[in-house]
Design an enzyme around this catalytic site. Structure first.
Site, short mmCIF file in Angstrom:
data_model
loop_
_atom_site.label_atom_id
_atom_site.label_comp_id
_atom_site.label_asym_id
_atom_site.label_seq_id
_atom_site.Cartn_x
_atom_site.Cartn_y
_atom_site.Cartn_z
N ASP A 209 0.85 -1.19 0.00
CA ASP A 209 0.00 0.00 0.00
C ASP A 209 0.89 1.24 0.00
O ASP A 209 2.10 1.17 0.17
CB ASP A 209 -0.87 -0.01 1.26
CG ASP A 209 -0.01 -0.08 2.52
OD1 ASP A 209 0.39 0.96 3.02
OD2 ASP A 209 0.31 -1.21 2.97
N ASP A 211 0.56 3.60 2.32
CA ASP A 211 0.31 4.15 3.65
C ASP A 211 -0.83 5.19 3.55
O ASP A 211 -1.89 4.83 3.06
CB ASP A 211 1.60 4.71 4.27
CG ASP A 211 1.48 4.84 5.77
OD1 ASP A 211 0.82 3.99 6.39
OD2 ASP A 211 2.03 5.80 6.35
N1 LIG Z 1 1.16 1.27 5.80
C1 LIG Z 1 1.62 0.41 6.67
N2 LIG Z 1 2.03 0.81 7.89
C2 LIG Z 1 2.53 -0.07 8.79
N3 LIG Z 1 2.64 -1.38 8.55
C3 LIG Z 1 2.24 -1.83 7.36
N4 LIG Z 1 2.24 -3.07 6.84
C4 LIG Z 1 1.73 -3.00 5.60
N5 LIG Z 1 1.41 -1.72 5.29
C5 LIG Z 1 1.72 -0.98 6.38
#
Ligand SMILES: Nc1ncnc2[nH]cnc12
Ligand SMILES: CSC[C@H]1O[C@H](OP(=O)(O)O)[C@H](O)[C@@H]1O
Length: 292
Positions: A209, A211
């Site tokens: 992703d 974030d």
């Molecule tokens: N955006 C994110 N923040 C923290 N841990 C994660 N693991 C996968 N995506 C994450």
């Protein structure tokens, strides 16, 4: 030289390793606590493998609840010399799109309140974390990726947050301004403890992703992480299978000495050491503590 034993810690979405021959779940006890699960012993080709699902089968444990000391101590007791962490991460960089793999080379540790050392009162030690990733193991991962035609980005800083909540936008922007490439919740204190246990450590970070900083993308959710991990899990598994198939039979000495990290690290004089702690440290540090 020690026989090489390859450890794999599977993160979110990776709770088993298909293709393991002679595979068997076995309980390994640790004086430091309870590991996340039983260890899965087996082999790929001639390489002995020990697999541990970091959050336990069924994803029972939050990153803040994992007993990282018990996990690393148990892997050490199982003979692991080289350890690969597979981890889901958020991307803090436009060029690292979901589905990308990153062989990170640095960490920023923002975790709080996790037991982060095997040592302490009665036996004090300070290991170097200047170079947290074992370069030869990372080279082998890069070679395995090339052999499997899997694109990987070499290098990048993994920001380790406490969680379990995801970051606020202001935090995400702050970490970007620090130059971090990816964000996750688990690789610290895991990498520090692997160093104390003299196990060579490297991370394969799977971007799931963006974030919550990206103007054109929704903020991360668990559904998104699970979907991207599900679609890309096969890549991580192929990478590990190739790494294992091509792994040397003898552990290769780490060029930065991560497999000898305790040699000049213990401060406490032999006569001042706490006998109970020294006993607990047998697997992790017996090699140096027995020398006096
Ligand atoms: N955006 C994110 N923040 C923290 N841990 C994660 N693991 C996968 N995506 C994450
Ligand atoms: C479900 S996303 C958050 C979770 O996933 C990552 O774990 P791992 O490194 O074990 O793959 C992240 O660090 C969080 O623990």
């Amino acid at each position: 030289m020690a026989r090489a034993v390859l450890g794999i810690i599977g993160g979110s979405g990776l709770y088993d390793l298909p293709g393991l021959a002679d595979a068997e779940w076995r309980t390994v006890a640790s004086p430091f606590g309870t590991p996340s699960d039983q260890l899965r012993f087996g082999r790929i080709g001639e390489t002995p493998i020990v697999f541990l699902p970091r959050h336990g089968r069924g994803h029972r444990m939050s990153p803040s609840d994992i007993d990282y000391r018990a996990n690393i101590d148990a892997l050490k007791r199982a003979g692991v010399t080289d350890l690969v962490s597979v981890s889901a991460v958020g991307s803090l960089r436009e060029d690292l799109a979901p589905g990308s793999l990153v062989l990170v080379d640095q960490f920023i540790d923002r975790t709080v309140g996790r037991a982060s050392s095997f040592f302490g009162a009665g036996c004090v030690a300070h290991v170097s974390m200047a170079h947290p990733i074992a370069p030869r193991l990372a080279d082998r991962l890069a070679a395995a990726a090339e052999a499997e035609d899997i694109p990987v980005t070499r290098g990048g800083t993994y920001l380790v947050m406490e969680g379990p909540q995801f970051s606020s936008r202001a935090e995400s922007e702050l970490y970007r301004s620090w130059g971090a490439a990816v964000i996750g919740m688990t690789n610290m204190p895991e990498a520090k403890l692997a160093r104390e246990a003299e196990i060579a450590y490297a991370t394969v970070a799977m971007v799931t992703d963006y974030d919550c900083w990206h103007p054109d993308r929704d903020a991360v959710t668990v559904d998104q992480v699970v979907a991207v991990m599900g679609a890309n899990r096969g890549k991580a598994q192929r990478l590990i299978a190739r790494l294992a198939a091509d792994f040397p039979a003898e552990h290769e000495p780490c060029p930065i000495g991560s497999d000898r990290a305790l040699e000049h690290a213990v401060m406490t004089a032999p006569a001042a050491r706490d006998a109970a702690l020294v006993e607990k440290l047998e697997a992790v540090a017996g090699r140096v503590l027995r020398q006096g």
